[in-house]
Design an enzyme around this catalytic site. Structure first.
Site, PDB file in Angstrom:
ATOM      1  N   GLY A 186     -64.424 -73.131  24.671  1.00 21.92           N
ATOM      2  CA  GLY A 186     -65.051 -72.135  24.114  1.00 21.92           C
ATOM      3  C   GLY A 186     -64.990 -72.215  22.598  1.00 21.92           C
ATOM      4  N   ARG A 224     -70.485 -75.162  27.585  1.00 25.23           N
ATOM      5  CA  ARG A 224     -69.449 -75.110  28.844  1.00 25.23           C
ATOM      6  C   ARG A 224     -70.596 -75.905  30.373  1.00 25.23           C
ATOM      7  NH1 ARG A 224     -65.415 -72.529  28.392  1.00 25.23           N
ATOM      8  NH2 ARG A 224     -64.692 -71.097  27.437  1.00 25.23           N
ATOM      9  N   ASP A 238     -58.558 -78.161  28.439  1.00 24.70           N
ATOM     10  CA  ASP A 238     -58.558 -79.556  29.557  1.00 24.70           C
ATOM     11  C   ASP A 238     -59.741 -79.626  30.011  1.00 24.70           C
ATOM     12  OD1 ASP A 238     -58.437 -75.684  30.650  1.00 24.70           O
ATOM     13  OD2 ASP A 238     -57.420 -76.532  32.353  1.00 24.70           O
ATOM     14  N   THR A 291     -57.220 -75.242  21.935  1.00 20.73           N
ATOM     15  CA  THR A 291     -57.715 -73.673  22.904  1.00 20.73           C
ATOM     16  C   THR A 291     -56.765 -72.710  22.011  1.00 20.73           C
ATOM     17  OG1 THR A 291     -56.746 -72.722  24.737  1.00 20.73           O
ATOM     18  CG2 THR A 291     -56.225 -75.265  24.455  1.00 20.73           C
ATOM     19  N   ILE A 292     -57.449 -71.534  21.884  1.00 19.85           N
ATOM     20  CA  ILE A 292     -56.617 -70.287  21.719  1.00 19.85           C
ATOM     21  C   ILE A 292     -55.289 -70.068  22.701  1.00 19.85           C
ATOM     22  CG2 ILE A 292     -58.241 -69.667  19.769  1.00 19.85           C
ATOM     23  CD1 ILE A 292     -58.636 -67.005  21.531  1.00 19.85           C
ATOM     24  N   ASP A 293     -55.499 -70.270  23.659  1.00 21.27           N
ATOM     25  CA  ASP A 293     -54.620 -70.334  24.882  1.00 21.27           C
ATOM     26  C   ASP A 293     -53.084 -70.895  24.687  1.00 21.27           C
ATOM     27  OD1 ASP A 293     -56.980 -68.964  25.531  1.00 21.27           O
ATOM     28  OD2 ASP A 293     -57.562 -69.609  27.657  1.00 21.27           O
ATOM     29  N   ASP A 309     -52.495 -73.400  26.372  1.00 21.77           N
ATOM     30  CA  ASP A 309     -52.245 -73.956  27.202  1.00 21.77           C
ATOM     31  C   ASP A 309     -52.030 -74.777  27.818  1.00 21.77           C
ATOM     32  OD1 ASP A 309     -54.723 -74.177  27.959  1.00 21.77           O
ATOM     33  OD2 ASP A 309     -54.612 -72.853  29.113  1.00 21.77           O
ATOM     34  N   ARG A 346     -49.515 -41.424  22.161  1.00 14.70           N
ATOM     35  CA  ARG A 346     -50.798 -42.141  23.468  1.00 14.70           C
ATOM     36  C   ARG A 346     -50.182 -43.330  24.138  1.00 14.70           C
ATOM     37  NH1 ARG A 346     -56.592 -41.624  20.931  1.00 14.70           N
ATOM     38  NH2 ARG A 346     -57.147 -39.538  21.623  1.00 14.70           N
ATOM     39  N   MET A 352     -56.775 -62.071  25.112  1.00 17.31           N
ATOM     40  CA  MET A 352     -56.931 -63.687  26.187  1.00 17.31           C
ATOM     41  C   MET A 352     -56.147 -64.839  26.597  1.00 17.31           C
ATOM     42  SD  MET A 352     -60.709 -64.799  24.705  1.00 17.31           S
ATOM     43  CE  MET A 352     -62.283 -64.495  24.722  1.00 17.31           C
ATOM     44  N   GLY A 353     -56.172 -64.912  27.698  1.00 14.76           N
ATOM     45  CA  GLY A 353     -55.075 -66.118  28.819  1.00 14.76           C
ATOM     46  C   GLY A 353     -55.525 -66.109  29.522  1.00 14.76           C
ATOM     47  N   ARG A 354     -56.287 -66.835  29.809  1.00 15.47           N
ATOM     48  CA  ARG A 354     -56.652 -67.491  31.100  1.00 15.47           C
ATOM     49  C   ARG A 354     -55.789 -67.782  32.519  1.00 15.47           C
ATOM     50  NH1 ARG A 354     -60.877 -67.824  34.246  1.00 15.47           N
ATOM     51  NH2 ARG A 354     -62.445 -68.085  33.011  1.00 15.47           N
ATOM     52  N   GLN A 368     -60.675 -62.180  19.315  1.00 14.40           N
ATOM     53  CA  GLN A 368     -60.250 -63.491  18.876  1.00 14.40           C
ATOM     54  C   GLN A 368     -60.419 -65.063  18.629  1.00 14.40           C
ATOM     55  OE1 GLN A 368     -56.640 -61.900  22.517  1.00 14.40           O
ATOM     56  NE2 GLN A 368     -58.814 -61.445  22.816  1.00 14.40           N
TER      57      GLN A 368
HETATM   58  O1  F6P Z   1     -60.418 -70.997  27.585  1.00 10.91           O
HETATM   59  C1  F6P Z   1     -60.089 -70.106  25.803  1.00 10.91           C
HETATM   60  C2  F6P Z   1     -60.668 -68.691  26.146  1.00 10.91           C
HETATM   61  O2  F6P Z   1     -60.982 -67.632  24.837  1.00 10.91           O
HETATM   62  C3  F6P Z   1     -60.335 -68.166  27.559  1.00 10.91           C
HETATM   63  O3  F6P Z   1     -58.946 -67.609  26.983  1.00 10.91           O
HETATM   64  C4  F6P Z   1     -61.331 -67.226  27.832  1.00 10.91           C
HETATM   65  O4  F6P Z   1     -60.633 -66.434  29.174  1.00 10.91           O
HETATM   66  C5  F6P Z   1     -62.477 -68.001  28.054  1.00 10.91           C
HETATM   67  O5  F6P Z   1     -62.013 -69.127  27.127  1.00 10.91           O
HETATM   68  C6  F6P Z   1     -63.441 -67.370  27.276  1.00 10.91           C
HETATM   69  O6  F6P Z   1     -64.375 -67.950  27.923  1.00 10.91           O
HETATM   70  P1  F6P Z   1     -66.323 -67.798  27.644  1.00 10.91           P
HETATM   71  O7  F6P Z   1     -65.964 -67.309  25.358  1.00 10.91           O
HETATM   72  O8  F6P Z   1     -66.921 -68.987  27.855  1.00 10.91           O
HETATM   73  O9  F6P Z   1     -66.638 -66.684  28.590  1.00 10.91           O
END
Ligand code: F6P
Length: 348
Positions: free
Chosen positions: A10, A71, A102, A125-127, A129, A162, A169-171, A280
């Site tokens: 990504g 990817r 990763d 990675t923005i995640d 992780d 509300r 995000m955050g897989r 994000q």
């Molecule tokens: O790995 C970073 C990430 O932004 C994850 O948080 C998310 O699930 C994934 O990439 C989404 O990837 P794509 O844009 O290829 O659907």
């Protein structure tokens, strides 16, 4: 030296700053820097272009990657590893810098271990992780974007009484959710590391209303694990459940809408959803990410020059360092539970 560089996985704010850093430092030291286009796909098709001082000018503040990304998993293809080595030789490269998360680093590690390819890694990675580094660039930008979004959603939440659900995000991990949730004053934060119960979420919201807080902000990571009588795991409800990328990852999304429906059912309060998605990952990196990406780029070039292949630039204990790629990808870096406990003090 002739040094190849690719960005894969990504896109992420800060990738261009890494490309710029390696190119500027490399050229200063007499190297040729070859940009491989479209991630690992470019190592199968030999799509490339030489990077010059001109081509990396005005780049530090730009999001995305001028090298493009994909990817693509070269090992998905029969003989893919050998093909990558063939391209490496055909382009007369002496080293390859792979910038990615990763999956990308796993490919880099295999190429180093199984084919002796002189590879150096840069973690992104923005995640956030990745185990081998305290932090990855892109994370700070993502947290800032989400925090700002939560601030803005507070306005409507308060004005209309509300519940606002924010899907971020955050897989595999909830780093973005926890950091932005804490900074944005979220009332509940749901992450993959802590499976949640829908009744408990509803109770927290009802308890807030009982003391006169008529709005709630719920931050949920896209991979958050839900506990029901017959299921513990992520909810994917976006129609893309069957779409799997070349690394076997399903396209996440939909937990926010699911959660909103269930909250509304249990509490009777009007509940709305905002899915922040790729916003994000987009736009300009924060100053912090530009600096981190630049330091990682400089370190990666040092590692190439020192012949320390199979290593990855990293931040360890607040200092720029190097760790074996193999170690860095051994496991996912989960949210620090000490941090989560602090965020939890402010739930409800
Ligand atoms: O790995 C970073 C990430 O932004 C994850 O948080 C998310 O699930 C994934 O990439 C989404 O990837 P794509 O844009 O290829 O659907």
């Amino acid at each position: 030296m002739r040094i190849g560089i690719l960005t894969a996985g990504g896109d992420c704010p800060g990738l261009n700053a890494v490309i710029r850093a390696i190119t500027r430092k490399g050229i200063q030291e007499g190297d040729n820097i070859i940009g491989i286009l479209h991630g690992w796909k470019g190592m199968l098709t030999a799509q490339h272009e030489e990077l010059t001082l001109r081509s990396v000018s005005g780049l530090i503040h730009r999001g995305g990657t001028i090298l493009h990304t994909s990817r693509t998993n070269p090992f998905k293809e029969e003989g893919g590893g050998k093909k990558v080595v063939g391209t490496f030789q055909r382009l007369n490269l002496d080293a390859l810098v792979a910038v990615g998360g990763d999956d990308t680093l796993n490919v880099a590690s295999r190429l180093f271990e199984e084919f002796d390819l002189p590879v150096v890694g840069v973690p992104k990675t923005i995640d956030n992780d990745l185990k081998g580094t305290d932090v990855t660039f892109g994370f700070d930008t993502a947290v800032s974007i989400v925090t700002e979004a939560i601030d803005r959603l507070h306005t409507t939440a308060e004005s209309h009484d509300r519940v606002m659900v924010v899907e971020v995000m955050g897989r595999h991990t909830g780093w973005i959710a926890v950091h932005a949730g804490l900074a944005g004053g979220a009332d509940i934060i749901l992450i993959p590391e802590r499976p949640f119960d829908l009744d408990e979420v509803a109770e927290v919201i009802l308890a807030r209303h009982a003391i006169g807080k008529d709005f709630s902000i719920v931050v949920v990571a896209e991979g958050a694990a839900v506990k029901t009588s017959d299921h513990v795991g992520p909810i994917i409800a976006n129609g893309d459940e069957k779409k799997v990328d070349e690394f076997g990852h399903v396209r996440l999304g939909g937990v926010g809408h699911y959660l909103a429906r269930e909250i509304e059912k249990r509490t009777g309060f009007e509940t709305r959803v905002t899915v922040l998605g790729h916003i994000q990952r987009g736009g300009t990196p924060t100053a912090r990410d530009r600096i981190l990406a630049t330091f990682f780029g400089v370190k990666a070039h040092d590692l190439v020059r020192e012949g320390r292949f199979g290593m990855m630039a990293a931040m360890v204990g607040g200092r720029i360092d190097a760790v074996p790629i193999k170690e860095a990808i051994r496991e996912v870096k989960s949210v620090d539970m000490e941090f989560f406990r602090v965020a939890e003090i402010f739930f409800g």
